[in-house]
Write a protein that holds these residues in place. Sequence first.
Motif, PDB file in Angstrom:
ATOM      1  N   LEU A 153       0.680  -1.283   0.092  1.00  0.00           N
ATOM      2  CA  LEU A 153      -0.152  -0.258  -0.178  1.00  0.00           C
ATOM      3  C   LEU A 153       1.194   1.252  -0.129  1.00  0.00           C
ATOM      4  CD1 LEU A 153      -2.881  -0.717   2.522  1.00  0.00           C
ATOM      5  CD2 LEU A 153      -3.069  -0.631   0.360  1.00  0.00           C
ATOM      6  N   ALA A 154       1.842   0.884   1.220  1.00  0.00           N
ATOM      7  CA  ALA A 154       2.739   2.155   0.852  1.00  0.00           C
ATOM      8  C   ALA A 154       3.582   2.458   0.110  1.00  0.00           C
ATOM      9  CB  ALA A 154       3.901   2.318   2.039  1.00  0.00           C
ATOM     10  N   GLY A 155       3.685   1.060  -0.922  1.00  0.00           N
ATOM     11  CA  GLY A 155       4.587   1.469  -2.351  1.00  0.00           C
ATOM     12  C   GLY A 155       4.441   2.057  -3.623  1.00  0.00           C
ATOM     13  N   ILE A 156       2.623   2.422  -3.342  1.00  0.00           N
ATOM     14  CA  ILE A 156       1.822   2.932  -4.241  1.00  0.00           C
ATOM     15  C   ILE A 156       2.342   4.085  -4.663  1.00  0.00           C
ATOM     16  CG2 ILE A 156      -0.134   3.411  -5.154  1.00  0.00           C
ATOM     17  CD1 ILE A 156      -1.029   1.052  -3.895  1.00  0.00           C
ATOM     18  N   PHE A 157       2.298   4.854  -3.518  1.00  0.00           N
ATOM     19  CA  PHE A 157       2.704   6.275  -3.832  1.00  0.00           C
ATOM     20  C   PHE A 157       3.564   6.694  -3.366  1.00  0.00           C
ATOM     21  CE2 PHE A 157      -1.502   5.194  -1.395  1.00  0.00           C
ATOM     22  CZ  PHE A 157      -2.624   5.539  -2.518  1.00  0.00           C
ATOM     23  N   THR A 158       4.970   6.277  -3.182  1.00  0.00           N
ATOM     24  CA  THR A 158       6.232   7.139  -2.910  1.00  0.00           C
ATOM     25  C   THR A 158       7.384   5.490  -3.691  1.00  0.00           C
ATOM     26  OG1 THR A 158       7.860   8.131  -1.771  1.00  0.00           O
ATOM     27  CG2 THR A 158       6.175   6.897  -1.081  1.00  0.00           C
ATOM     28  N   SER A 159       8.253   5.414  -4.198  1.00  0.00           N
ATOM     29  CA  SER A 159       9.453   4.742  -4.684  1.00  0.00           C
ATOM     30  C   SER A 159      10.497   4.862  -3.596  1.00  0.00           C
ATOM     31  CB  SER A 159       9.792   5.270  -5.365  1.00  0.00           C
ATOM     32  OG  SER A 159      10.461   5.842  -6.400  1.00  0.00           O
ATOM     33  N   ASP A 160      10.583   6.022  -2.490  1.00  0.00           N
ATOM     34  CA  ASP A 160      11.214   6.192  -0.863  1.00  0.00           C
ATOM     35  C   ASP A 160      11.225   5.486  -0.183  1.00  0.00           C
ATOM     36  OD1 ASP A 160      12.717   7.445   1.002  1.00  0.00           O
ATOM     37  OD2 ASP A 160      12.824   9.742  -0.106  1.00  0.00           O
ATOM     38  N   LEU A 161      12.352   4.139  -0.159  1.00  0.00           N
ATOM     39  CA  LEU A 161      12.746   3.313   0.586  1.00  0.00           C
ATOM     40  C   LEU A 161      12.340   3.141   1.683  1.00  0.00           C
ATOM     41  CD1 LEU A 161      14.658   0.725  -0.846  1.00  0.00           C
ATOM     42  CD2 LEU A 161      12.442   0.766  -1.783  1.00  0.00           C
ATOM     43  N   SER A 162      13.191   4.550   2.499  1.00  0.00           N
ATOM     44  CA  SER A 162      12.701   4.653   3.809  1.00  0.00           C
ATOM     45  C   SER A 162      11.639   5.575   4.567  1.00  0.00           C
ATOM     46  CB  SER A 162      13.226   6.194   4.060  1.00  0.00           C
ATOM     47  OG  SER A 162      13.430   7.021   3.385  1.00  0.00           O
ATOM     48  N   VAL A 163      11.032   5.993   3.523  1.00  0.00           N
ATOM     49  CA  VAL A 163       9.624   6.401   3.514  1.00  0.00           C
ATOM     50  C   VAL A 163       8.696   5.639   4.340  1.00  0.00           C
ATOM     51  CG1 VAL A 163       7.454   8.165   2.579  1.00  0.00           C
ATOM     52  CG2 VAL A 163       9.771   8.676   2.894  1.00  0.00           C
ATOM     53  N   ILE A 164       8.696   4.407   2.899  1.00  0.00           N
ATOM     54  CA  ILE A 164       7.629   3.141   2.802  1.00  0.00           C
ATOM     55  C   ILE A 164       7.824   2.108   4.490  1.00  0.00           C
ATOM     56  CG2 ILE A 164       7.437   0.786   1.893  1.00  0.00           C
ATOM     57  CD1 ILE A 164       8.237   2.335  -0.806  1.00  0.00           C
ATOM     58  N   ALA A 165       9.454   2.129   4.596  1.00  0.00           N
ATOM     59  CA  ALA A 165       9.654   1.157   5.931  1.00  0.00           C
ATOM     60  C   ALA A 165       9.103   2.052   7.343  1.00  0.00           C
ATOM     61  CB  ALA A 165      11.456   1.685   5.478  1.00  0.00           C
ATOM     62  N   ARG A 166       9.106   4.075   7.346  1.00  0.00           N
ATOM     63  CA  ARG A 166       8.350   4.671   8.604  1.00  0.00           C
ATOM     64  C   ARG A 166       6.709   4.331   8.247  1.00  0.00           C
ATOM     65  NH1 ARG A 166      11.288  10.269   8.868  1.00  0.00           N
ATOM     66  NH2 ARG A 166       9.707  10.342  10.439  1.00  0.00           N
TER      67      ARG A 166
END
Length: 458
Positions: free
Chosen positions: A342-355
């Motif tokens: 779900l988070a990966g749909i909106f950003t490719s920034d791995l640090s943002v997804i992890a948080r």
Amino acid sequence: MKENKNISKLKVILTIALPIIIQNIVMHFQIMIDRAFLGNLESRYLAAIGNVLIPYNALNFFFFSAATGLTVLVAQNYGRKDYNKVQRLGESSFFYSTVFSIGLFLVWVLGGRWIFSLFGAEGQILQDSVTYVRILAVSLIFLGIEISAASIFQGVGITRPIMVFGVIKSLSNLFLDWVMIYGKFGLPALGLEGAALATMLSNIIAAVGIFIAVIFYSDLPFKFSKRALLKPNWNLYKETLNIGIPSGLESLLWNIGQLVIVRLLNQIDGMTIGIYSLVAGIQSLALFIYLGFAKAAMTKVGQYWGNEDFEEARDIGFYCQRLSVVVTLIFGLIFLIFPKFLAGIFTSDLSVIARAIPLLRLSGLHINLQVFNVVMGHAIRGTGDTKWMLYSQIFGTIFVVSLSPIMIFGFSLGLIGMYLTLILDEGIRGGINLMRFYYERNPFKVWLALVKENKEVA
């Protein structure tokens, strides 16, 4: 016989709720795609939008007042078949709501920078926020006629036009986003400014459209007088505000809690507010679905209450609650199992997804408690008791504002601490509001009376 009654009840609720749900879902996907466009273009744009939308919605509290008050009064008077009063309520709302919406437009154009600075935005994010809101605020001029028309339709239980113009708004926003953000058909690529322009134009298209629809809608048992639109009755509008202002203050208090959260999250780091905005956006998908059942509850409870059929009002309110819980249980499981996707749909920034992953899992619990607060709250408003929900929100805001800094900084839990605070708040208030609608009066007085009675028996 009972089965037929249940099917009939489901049809009535779905007739009101489904158009609202469809409109909410389409609007939500539009917002998410809008953010995906900007987030993949430049991550800091997410922070700018996060800084804008919370205070922007907070200052729109007056219109939440007018909308809730008008919906409740239209529903109750429609239920008792006083169509002439419904007509005059609407005509007065069109005029006075527009006057106030122009005032709000000026507040944002002239004071946007000061407001965002007050809540901690700075540097390029501050400048982006100011640019975005000054364009977006133009559509506020038309907000008065839009919320009045939508409230009238909702109060009488005709929600299809709300859906139609909501979908038109969302689809036109998506198309204009694509054209203006990236620069299509020979137009320049405007980035964040293009996103604001697209939202502003689509808002105006929908507002004018639903206003024309309610004026000429043939299935309403009354017709608006074009001359009376310019001769509003202040006393009727005041009656609308008397019911609605507690709801508006409730909304304002909720948003004050959100503003404090923005201020606190901006102290962690510049991207925290963007992550919060992203998770809240995904979580809102469930909210926008059960909000359709909540609004159906307010309309039908209001109509039955106006007709003094209190037993049916209570029954339909709890029926909408049960339907909503099914929705939140399904979404809770999806958030628990697929947070990374779900988070990966909106950003490719791995640090943002992890948080974002642990927050999405917590949001699955959050919505299953929030659903009681939201649906029962709408049912209580349908009875005309908007003050109760204001008192409930006073407690909620004090609770969130007091506990958030302790959880975020005192226990060093950061965003997780903030989410735990919100979960506790929704759980407490959801339980109390459920009891308020069940007893049809203050549950604390009921419990005190029971304690007193037991002591006398003993």
